[in-house]
Each structure stands twice: as C-alpha cells, then as structure tokens.
Motif scaffolding. Structure first.
Motif, PDB file in Angstrom:
ATOM      1  N   LEU A 118       0.834  -1.210   0.000  1.00 26.59           N
ATOM      2  CA  LEU A 118       0.000   0.000   0.000  1.00 26.59           C
ATOM      3  C   LEU A 118       0.865   1.255   0.000  1.00 26.59           C
ATOM      4  CD1 LEU A 118      -2.784  -0.845   2.620  1.00 26.59           C
ATOM      5  CD2 LEU A 118      -2.779  -1.211   0.156  1.00 26.59           C
TER       6      LEU A 118
ATOM      7  N   LEU B  99       5.938  10.947   1.765  1.00 22.57           N
ATOM      8  CA  LEU B  99       6.303  10.650   0.379  1.00 22.57           C
ATOM      9  C   LEU B  99       6.503  11.937  -0.403  1.00 22.57           C
ATOM     10  CD1 LEU B  99       3.799   7.733  -0.292  1.00 22.57           C
ATOM     11  CD2 LEU B  99       6.273   7.581  -0.584  1.00 22.57           C
TER      12      LEU B  99
ATOM     13  N   THR C  95       7.871  -4.932   4.170  1.00 26.96           N
ATOM     14  CA  THR C  95       6.670  -4.343   3.568  1.00 26.96           C
ATOM     15  C   THR C  95       6.486  -2.906   4.044  1.00 26.96           C
ATOM     16  OG1 THR C  95       5.684  -6.537   3.711  1.00 26.96           O
ATOM     17  CG2 THR C  95       4.202  -4.736   3.192  1.00 26.96           C
TER      18      THR C  95
ATOM     19  N   LEU D   3       8.830  -0.352   2.524  1.00 27.61           N
ATOM     20  CA  LEU D   3       8.442  -0.071   1.131  1.00 27.61           C
ATOM     21  C   LEU D   3       7.207   0.828   1.112  1.00 27.61           C
ATOM     22  CD1 LEU D   3       8.898  -3.552  -0.601  1.00 27.61           C
ATOM     23  CD2 LEU D   3      10.302  -1.520  -0.959  1.00 27.61           C
ATOM     24  N   GLU D   4       6.242   0.513   1.967  1.00 27.91           N
ATOM     25  CA  GLU D   4       5.022   1.332   2.013  1.00 27.91           C
ATOM     26  C   GLU D   4       5.336   2.777   2.389  1.00 27.91           C
ATOM     27  OE1 GLU D   4       1.595  -1.998   2.789  1.00 27.91           O
ATOM     28  OE2 GLU D   4       2.113  -0.695   4.455  1.00 27.91           O
TER      29      GLU D   4
ATOM     30  N   GLY E 243       7.797   4.335   1.519  1.00 32.82           N
ATOM     31  CA  GLY E 243       8.489   4.998   0.409  1.00 32.82           C
ATOM     32  C   GLY E 243       9.994   4.872   0.453  1.00 32.82           C
TER      33      GLY E 243
END
Ligand code: SF4
Ligand code: SF4
Lengths: 347, 113
Positions: free
Chosen positions: A212, A219, B70, B73-74, B76
């Motif tokens: 997700l 970000l 995970t 990665l989520e 970013g």
C-alpha cells in the motif's frame, strides 16, 4: 507489453476479473464491501452531488504500464468521438459541476483532445488533464502540449511511480523515468509547478508492487527533495494512490502469487473515514462511448450506472443524485489505509 | 513431516493481535506502547521502520522481517535504504561479537607468563 485484450487474455473480460475477486473473497472469508459499509451505516452509498465530470476520452496510450487499470496500450483503438465530447460539454455546462477531469489512456492522443479542452475552457470550468508525461516527447504532434496546457490554465496531473529509475521503469517500461523527468523539466521551464506561477503540476505516486502507499506527506517531501536535488524538478503536490486489484495489476497479483494477501490487506486496513470520502460520491465518470459510471474503476469493470440515466446524452442531475453507487470487492482499494482517490489520500 | 509442520508460518503474522486472548490487559499495554513507539516523533515513522528492519535482522525474527520489509516499502523507502539499514544491524551484530574479544584478549594476557 501488449494489452490484455490484444493478448487474448481471459483477464480482458471484466466479468472474469469480478469473478476472481469474488472467488478469493469467499475462499478467504472476506466480508463483502457492502457489508463493511452496512456496519458503519453507509449503505447504500449515495452521491453527495456531481462536482467533477471525469471523462475518459479513450484507451489508446503510448505506454503500457504493468499496473494499468484501463488496460490501455498503443494497440487499443477505443477513442471518444467529437459528438460524444459535445454531449459531455452540454453536461459540463451544468452550474453544479466545477471541474472537468480528462483521463485515458493518454488523453492527448484523442484527435479531438485540443478542441475539447478549448471548448471546456470557454465554459470557465477548472480543467484537469491526467498526462503521462512521456507523451509530451512523443513526436512533433505533441510538442506544443505544455504551452497549450498553460494557455488554458489546465492543471496537469502526472503519474510518476517513484523518484528513482529502477522502480519507475519496472512498472511503466524501460526509459520511461528518464523521459518523464525530461517532460517535467519542460513543464517547469514554462512555469508549471513553480510557486507563484499559478500553473499547477501535481504528481501521482503509486506503489511499485503489492503493497500500500504509506503516508502521503512523507512521500511528498521525499519526492520533492530527491527530484529537486537530482534533476532540478519542482512540483506542487503529490497524490498517493493505491493500486486497484483489477485489469493488469490483477494480472500481476495473480502471476506473482500476491492476490490473496493483497486483497486481505485491503480488507483488514479498511478505514471508515476514507469510506465517507470516496471519489464516486462527487464524481461522474464518462466512458469513451458516452456510457456513465460511478468512477473510472467501475467503468473498466463494465459496471454501468444504476438507474434511468446511463448515457451522458441523457444527463440529468436530479436523477443521477438519487442513484445508489454500485460496489464490488475492488472498492476496498479506495478505503484501505489512508484511503485513495484521484486526488490522493482521503484520511 | 507435513509441509506445515514447522514452528514458523507466514499466516501467523496476521494473528499477532490475538496474543491478548488470555491476558488482554498486558497485551493492550504492549500494543499501545508499540503504537506510540512507531508514531512520528523526533524520528519519522519511516526512520523508525528502517530501524525496526535492522533490528528484525539482528534478532532474526522472520515475522518482523516480513512486516518491516513491507512497511519500509510502504513508507516509500528505497531498496538502497533498506539494505543500508540491514547492514547497520549486521555491523553492530558483528562488532558486538568482536568487541567482546577484548575480554578474551584480557584473559589471554592474564593467563600468560
Ligand atoms: S497507466 Fe496511464 S500511462 Fe500507463 S498505460 Fe495506463 S493509461 Fe497509459
Ligand atoms: S471503486 Fe469506484 S465505486 Fe468503488 S468505492 Fe472506489 S470510487 Fe466508489
């Protein structure tokens, strides 16, 4: 990569996609999306109005990204006719609609794209174009696009899955990252994304795999820092979008063995506050042939609008406002985690 | 032996929340604490997730490696950031062994003529 349709894949059929999602859901004991909304008292889901007319002007695209929910590609031939665009413009004149959101495919590849923008611009509406960036460099025909956008004060929304080459190219095709950066530099040159210019350039992030999107603001600052530092690129805002488990992303999930866990994750991270703000509540989606849908995802799943009005030529605000939104298991993609819509996170 | 007859199952990660079944109060205290530890603070949630990934490798917990790969990665993180974090863990782990050799060194000297 060819489209699912050109490859004769079973997944090109919306029915097959919906069947797979429902099969996994029942095998894994996952609740129906409708039941989840019932639990929080939001079923049936009703529109709050129509602020945005989102028009998908065709499935033709110069790219063929692995996660594309449209199954768009250079081999797709469906494009909206000028007559249907004219019907969209009649609906757009309705005083309640503030925004025209043009999407595709690569919308700029529709032969009447410029005419459509010019006409919408005369109506004084806010115009958004979902531009895949590389189209700006796709040849003579498209060279003047940034200037054309600027002339009509079009807000440009561009997908850039990541601020590094590897993850972007893995998803969108070899060389896409470099060309996207070049296109962003061109847009910056004429003022897009530069503070004070009034020319808005927003980027769209989506995860490069079966996970997700995390916090949108973190970000955004990572993207801003990295793109500025390495390429001198600036932009206004970053929208984080969840990959929808349909079409080519569904194909990836199936082939990589991630489908069950991805769907489970979408369900277990269901966020009630995101559910209240899903984009189908204030958006109407028009397909290339003038058919109406609650959103671009329902459009790709062939889930036409419920009720009497099913074509843009029959646009009728009162009747559309009274409809119930059609929901299936893919809708969990809009309500997972921080939520996901065309404008990014919801909560 | 059946394939499932092992101590670790990926499926069990999802059941972590169930550890409160027999001792809900303590589990709640742990999860509240856990939640607060990983919230944005003086360190960002992403930095904390990278630390967790490094620690997961040091304690060699397959559940935590799964969860924090995970999670990073989520949030970013780049692949380079993931691997640098893992190397930080490995370096501390290796260094922690080696620094104890000072004790061995002391003992060798103590025992020698
Ligand atoms: S994701 Fe966008 S750019 Fe990529 S193939 Fe689909 S429509 Fe084209
Ligand atoms: S997929 Fe479409 S219909 Fe379903 S919740 Fe999202 S926006 Fe609404």
């Amino acid at each position: 990569m060819k489209s699912l349709l050109a490859r004769g894949s079973e997944l090109a059929s919306p029915k097959e996609q919906l069947r797979i999602l429902s099969e996994v859901s029942s095998r894994k004991g996952l609740p129906l999306f409708e039941e989840k909304l019932q639990e929080i008292g939001s079923f049936p889901l009703r529109p709050t109005g129509i602020d945005i007319l989102q028009v998908n002007v065709g499935k033709l695209c110069n790219q063929s990204c692995k996660h594309c929910h449209v199954d768009a590609a250079p081999d797709r031939k469906e494009v909206m006719s000028k007559e249907t665009m004219q019907e969209c413009l009649v609906a757009l004149a309705s005083p309640n609609i503030t925004t025209l959101d043009i999407t595709g495919g690569a919308p700029e590849m529709n032969p009447n794209f410029k005419w459509f923008v010019e006409e919408a611009s005369k109506l004084g509406k806010k115009i958004l174009v979902r531009c895949n960036l590389t189209i700006v460099l796709a040849g003579e025909k498209y060279r003047g696009l940034p200037e054309f956008f600027a002339k009509h004060r079009v807000e440009v929304i561009s997908s850039l899955p990541y601020f590094q080459k590897r993850r972007t190219d893995a998803q969108r095709g070899e060389g896409v990252f470099d060309r996207s950066v070049q296109a962003l530099q061109k847009l910056n040159e004429i003022g897009y994304g530069i503070p004070g210019s009034g020319l808005i350039l927003n980027l769209v992030y989506n995860p490069g795999g079966a996970f997700l999107p995390g916090g949108q603001s973190t970000l955004e600052s990572d993207f801003k820092r990295e793109l500025k530092q390495h390429f001198g690129v600036e932009f206004n805002s970053l929208f984080a979008l969840t990959n929808m488990p349909i079409s080519r992303f569904l194909e990836f999930l199936l082939e990589s063995g991630n489908l069950d866990s991805y769907l489970e994750k979408l369900v277990t991270t269901f966020n009630p506050s995101a559910a209240a703000g899903v984009m189908c509540r204030n958006t109407l989606s028009v397909g290339w042939d003038g058919s109406l849908y609650d959103c671009d995802f329902n459009q790709m799943l062939d889930m036409q609008l419920e009720g009497e009005v099913t074509k843009i030529s029959d646009f009728n605000q009162a009747s559309l406002d009274a409809r119930a939104i059609r929901l299936e298991q893919h809708c969990y993609g809009c309500t997972a985690g921080a939520g996901s819509s065309c404008g990014g996170s919801l909560a | 032996m059946s394939q499932n007859n092992t101590y670790y199952h990926p499926e069990d990660l999802k059941k972590f929340g169930n550890i409160g079944e027999f001792q809900p109060d303590l589990a709640k205290k742990f999860f509240d604490y856990y939640g607060s530890v990983f919230a944005d603070g003086a360190l960002s949630a992403k930095e904390k997730s990278l630390i967790a990934l490094a620690v997961a490798h040091v304690v060699q917990c397959p559940y935590c490696i799964d969860a924090y790969t995970t999670d990073t990665l989520e949030k970013g993180a780049t692949e380079e950031q993931l691997w640098e974090a893992i190397h930080v863990g490995a370096a501390i782990r290796g260094g922690a062994s080696l620094v104890h050799s000072v004790q061995a060194l002391n003992k060798v000297k103590e025992l020698g003529i």
